[in-house]
Scaffold this active site. Structure first.
Site, PDB file in Angstrom:
ATOM      1  N   LYS A  64       0.809  -1.222   0.000  1.00 10.94           N
ATOM      2  CA  LYS A  64       0.000   0.000   0.000  1.00 10.94           C
ATOM      3  C   LYS A  64       0.845   1.276   0.000  1.00 10.94           C
ATOM      4  O   LYS A  64       0.401   2.316  -0.480  1.00 10.94           O
ATOM      5  CB  LYS A  64      -0.949   0.004   1.204  1.00 10.94           C
ATOM      6  CG  LYS A  64      -2.039  -1.050   1.106  1.00 10.94           C
ATOM      7  CD  LYS A  64      -3.035  -0.934   2.241  1.00 10.94           C
ATOM      8  CE  LYS A  64      -4.090  -2.015   2.148  1.00 10.94           C
ATOM      9  NZ  LYS A  64      -5.171  -1.846   3.127  1.00 10.94           N
ATOM     10  N   ASP A 104      -9.809   2.774   2.196  1.00 10.06           N
ATOM     11  CA  ASP A 104      -9.790   2.142   3.522  1.00 10.06           C
ATOM     12  C   ASP A 104     -10.402   3.051   4.593  1.00 10.06           C
ATOM     13  O   ASP A 104     -11.081   2.583   5.505  1.00 10.06           O
ATOM     14  CB  ASP A 104      -8.353   1.789   3.937  1.00 10.06           C
ATOM     15  CG  ASP A 104      -7.874   0.473   3.342  1.00 10.06           C
ATOM     16  OD1 ASP A 104      -8.729  -0.342   2.937  1.00 10.06           O
ATOM     17  OD2 ASP A 104      -6.651   0.259   3.290  1.00 10.06           O
ATOM     18  N   GLY A 127       0.466  -2.160  14.695  1.00 12.00           N
ATOM     19  CA  GLY A 127       1.035  -2.205  13.350  1.00 12.00           C
ATOM     20  C   GLY A 127       1.385  -0.823  12.832  1.00 12.00           C
ATOM     21  O   GLY A 127       0.851   0.185  13.310  1.00 12.00           O
ATOM     22  N   GLY A 130       0.659   0.245   5.799  1.00  6.96           N
ATOM     23  CA  GLY A 130      -0.261   1.120   5.075  1.00  6.96           C
ATOM     24  C   GLY A 130      -1.659   1.143   5.653  1.00  6.96           C
ATOM     25  O   GLY A 130      -2.295   2.202   5.728  1.00  6.96           O
ATOM     26  N   TYR A 208     -10.553 -10.537   8.460  1.00  5.00           N
ATOM     27  CA  TYR A 208     -11.916 -11.097   8.372  1.00  5.00           C
ATOM     28  C   TYR A 208     -11.882 -12.588   8.071  1.00  5.00           C
ATOM     29  O   TYR A 208     -12.916 -13.238   7.995  1.00  5.00           O
ATOM     30  CB  TYR A 208     -12.725 -10.349   7.310  1.00  5.00           C
ATOM     31  CG  TYR A 208     -12.015 -10.260   5.978  1.00  5.00           C
ATOM     32  CD1 TYR A 208     -12.088 -11.299   5.061  1.00  5.00           C
ATOM     33  CD2 TYR A 208     -11.253  -9.144   5.647  1.00  5.00           C
ATOM     34  CE1 TYR A 208     -11.422 -11.226   3.851  1.00  5.00           C
ATOM     35  CE2 TYR A 208     -10.585  -9.054   4.447  1.00  5.00           C
ATOM     36  CZ  TYR A 208     -10.673 -10.109   3.544  1.00  5.00           C
ATOM     37  OH  TYR A 208     -10.000 -10.046   2.355  1.00  5.00           O
TER      38      TYR A 208
END
Length: 246
Positions: A64, A104, A127, A130, A208
């Site tokens: 990203k 996003d 984290g 991106g 997910y």
């Protein structure tokens, strides 16, 4: 027939191809969606040249940020975030233009906002890639203070061993933007003092697949509100589709 796709590595966990191809079938769209699993971003020009019908693509882990140097234009929001996950491909005579966007933020903000309560004022972001940049941008847009957590010592971050039970009580929104716990690594989870969580804690996992990671399950056992990244995926996918069709 137009073609769209997903750039990333690895891509075995992704639902995007199934989602878009089903959407195309249901809506009678003459298009197809493919996974382009490339081990290095330097292979992107080959993908563009080798697929002349490619009209747009999504970008996922770990590209990203890296993809931005290959783009001709980047939207102001994606520039502010420092990450791109949607690219529109425009083809002219002997020329290909790549335009970068970030969907996003829309997906994340619209999916977490209904879960936020007055006591949710500070968030930990697990984290530094991106996706975490879009999450940080979104949380700040929603008025939350944020701190990023990294395994490595980096500027403007804390490390996992610095997360105390007291910190968990204060930073009671925790968003996992790492691949920790993603299929097939079901037994992995971020090392946190889960015992300090309670019903005022909100855990959000961008993953997910699986539907419920160990990160979410451990929080749920302590009474935390939990949410996975599926709705975010669907919302950002629809935003991406509208970008490609503008």
């Amino acid at each position: 027939m137009k073609k769209y796709g997903l750039i990333g590595y690895p891509l075995g966990h992704s639902f995007s191809m199934g989602y878009f191809n089903e959407k195309f079938r249901n809506e009678g769209v003459n298009a197809t969606y493919e996974n382009f699993e490339i081990p290095a971003i330097t292979e992107l020009p080959e993908v563009i040249q080798g697929n002349p019908e490619l009209s747009g693509f999504n970008v996922t882990i770990p590209y990203k940020e890296q993809v931005m140097s290959y783009l001709d234009t980047v939207s102001p929001e994606a520039t502010a975030i420092g990450a791109v996950n949607v690219v529109k491909v425009e083809r002219g005579p002997g020329k290909v233009m790549l335009h970068g966007y970030n969907s996003d933020v829309v997906g994340f903000v619209n999916s977490i906002q209904p879960l936020l309560r007055p006591e949710h004022k500070k968030a930990l972001i697990l984290g530094t890639g991106g996706a975490s940049k879009a999450v940080e941008y979104g949380l700040r847009k929603l008025g939350l203070e944020t701190v990023k957590v990294s395994r490595r010592v980096l500027d403007d971050t804390i490390q996992y061993d610095q997360i105390t039970p007291e910190l968990i009580k204060e930073y009671n929104v925790i968003v996992n933007c790492t691949p920790c716990g993603m299929s097939p690594h079901f037994d992995e989870y971020p090392q946190l003092p889960y015992e300090a969580m309670d019903k005022s804690t909100l855990l959000y996992d961008l993953i997910y697949n699986p539907e419920e990671t160990l990160f979410l399950r451990k929080g749920k056992e302590m009474g935390a509100t939990i949410k996975n990244g599926l709705e975010m995926l669907l919302l950002q996918a629809e935003e991406g589709w509208s970008i490609w069709n503008r």
